[in-house]
Design a protein around this motif. Sequence first.
Motif, PDB file in Angstrom:
ATOM      1  N   ARG A 158       6.737   0.906   7.310  1.00  0.00           N
ATOM      2  CA  ARG A 158       6.169   1.976   6.485  1.00  0.00           C
ATOM      3  C   ARG A 158       7.290   2.964   6.151  1.00  0.00           C
ATOM      4  N   ARG A 159       7.864   2.810   4.970  1.00  0.00           N
ATOM      5  CA  ARG A 159       9.026   3.594   4.554  1.00  0.00           C
ATOM      6  C   ARG A 159       8.596   4.935   3.959  1.00  0.00           C
ATOM      7  N   VAL A 160       9.310   5.985   4.300  1.00  0.00           N
ATOM      8  CA  VAL A 160       9.110   7.293   3.674  1.00  0.00           C
ATOM      9  C   VAL A 160       9.921   7.315   2.394  1.00  0.00           C
ATOM     10  N   ILE A 161       9.277   7.637   1.260  1.00  0.00           N
ATOM     11  CA  ILE A 161       9.947   7.614  -0.035  1.00  0.00           C
ATOM     12  C   ILE A 161       9.693   8.914  -0.786  1.00  0.00           C
ATOM     13  N   SER A 162      10.464   9.137  -1.821  1.00  0.00           N
ATOM     14  CA  SER A 162      10.338  10.354  -2.623  1.00  0.00           C
ATOM     15  C   SER A 162       9.181  10.227  -3.611  1.00  0.00           C
ATOM     16  N   ILE A 166       0.858  -1.192   0.000  1.00  0.00           N
ATOM     17  CA  ILE A 166       0.000   0.000   0.000  1.00  0.00           C
ATOM     18  C   ILE A 166       0.886   1.231   0.000  1.00  0.00           C
ATOM     19  N   LEU A 167       0.550   2.151  -0.883  1.00  0.00           N
ATOM     20  CA  LEU A 167       1.302   3.386  -1.067  1.00  0.00           C
ATOM     21  C   LEU A 167       0.449   4.560  -0.598  1.00  0.00           C
ATOM     22  N   HIS A 168       0.904   5.260   0.435  1.00  0.00           N
ATOM     23  CA  HIS A 168       0.259   6.500   0.879  1.00  0.00           C
ATOM     24  C   HIS A 168       0.927   7.662   0.137  1.00  0.00           C
ATOM     25  N   LEU A 175       7.000   2.982  -8.324  1.00  0.00           N
ATOM     26  CA  LEU A 175       6.204   1.883  -7.784  1.00  0.00           C
ATOM     27  C   LEU A 175       4.815   1.827  -8.410  1.00  0.00           C
ATOM     28  N   GLU A 176       4.230   2.984  -8.680  1.00  0.00           N
ATOM     29  CA  GLU A 176       2.903   3.047  -9.281  1.00  0.00           C
ATOM     30  C   GLU A 176       2.918   4.079 -10.408  1.00  0.00           C
ATOM     31  N   PRO A 177       3.191   3.641 -11.645  1.00  0.00           N
ATOM     32  CA  PRO A 177       3.282   4.577 -12.776  1.00  0.00           C
ATOM     33  C   PRO A 177       2.026   5.402 -13.007  1.00  0.00           C
ATOM     34  N   THR A 192       4.661   7.356   1.420  1.00  0.00           N
ATOM     35  CA  THR A 192       5.169   6.277   2.255  1.00  0.00           C
ATOM     36  C   THR A 192       4.704   4.972   1.624  1.00  0.00           C
ATOM     37  N   TYR A 193       5.465   3.910   1.842  1.00  0.00           N
ATOM     38  CA  TYR A 193       5.152   2.633   1.207  1.00  0.00           C
ATOM     39  C   TYR A 193       5.340   1.507   2.197  1.00  0.00           C
ATOM     40  N   THR A 194       4.332   0.625   2.285  1.00  0.00           N
ATOM     41  CA  THR A 194       4.385  -0.549   3.146  1.00  0.00           C
ATOM     42  C   THR A 194       4.212  -1.776   2.266  1.00  0.00           C
TER      43      THR A 194
END
Length: 432
Positions: free
Chosen positions: A164-168, A137-139, A175-177, A190-192
Amino acid sequence: MKVIVLGAGLLGVTSAYFLRQQGHDVTVIDRQATPAAETSFANGGQISVSHAEPWANPDAPLKVLKWLGQEDAPLLFRLRADMRQWLWGLQFLRECTPARTRHNIEQIVRLGSYSRAVLQALRRDRGLAYDQRTQGILHFYTSQQEFDAAEAPAAQMRALGCDRRVISADEAVRLEPALGHIRPRLAGATYTAEDESGDANQFARELAARCEDDGVTFLMGHTLTALREAGGRIDHAEVVDAEGRYRQLRADAYVLAMGSLSPLVAAPLGIRLPIYPAKGYSVTMPVLDPARAHQVSLTDDEFKLVFSRLGDRLRIAGTAELNGYDRHLNPQRCQAIVRRAEALFPGAGDVSQAQFWTGLRPATPSNVPIIGRSRLPNLFLNTGHGTLGWTHCCGSGKSIAQIVSGMAPEVDFAFAGLALRRVSTSGVGAAA
């Protein structure tokens, strides 16, 4: 032992399954014709351990004030002459302190992580299929302020074992085009990876069929009218079947899993459950352009919406309206969801075939569900899961089955009526 489970939603069906696994004679009662026909019917589809920050948090009071009167607000208090609503609101405000928020996140993450693992084992063992996806799941955040505010809760979740990683913004698009359309507006994400998604209604119906194969009895179309107490225990349940015939049903134990109706059933017994219905909305539409449609399950934290891909369907769900037991579909709130979906993913779904739905989530002020014993020794509680019923149902169902059986649950959680908890050497807690 004979056990009656009151309610055939996600919580009732999972409770029944695990009670039967413990060897009990189980009967499930529900007023609907089929299982999972109300709040479990068309939810957001996420198994989201990462969605652990409660509505009640330090930023919530100002947001709620700002949203008052806005028909399309993510969280709308529609003030009524309803003492239960006002008392719930006061309790909600008490849960907004930093200390209470941290405590509640801890409870929600522990139960969610455990429940996700139980679901995965159950899916494997019973061959369940429900349009599940295991792509995480991508927040995502289109507000820098909201993105900045997400870092502290994400860090606490990581410390509790939820990665739950904080990403750019660039990594989010990788991850989600489908998010590429709004890349200039993305502040970050953030991505889990361990989180999942799937059709909760399909899961509940498949599991109910497995329950029946195992010997569980489902009395559908039976409306509970009262639980009757005698000698400090529940003596019987009074129900009316689909033909209007009155029946008294007796058991050794009763599990109350009736969602937002639970406090209405418990109140005549002198049990006050801090649960208030929070009306949520969802939109389901066919995929129109697969190239524009998302694959990963998404959470739009700013607008309090979740996006799931269920086979060839898109499900967008969220918002909360505290307006008593009103189930009326508000067209403005429905269209607000469609507008946001089209702004983010234009042309992804066939809006002309959109189906709208609303359900009453059983919300506690803290977002922490009520699972455990009541003051009556043979009445047990599995209710108050709010927006996280799908995330928490398998862990809650297994835990209540263990409690009914006189066993210690496997997860360290603030179970009702079980004041003492210990932490095992493996790091998994249990109620004593």
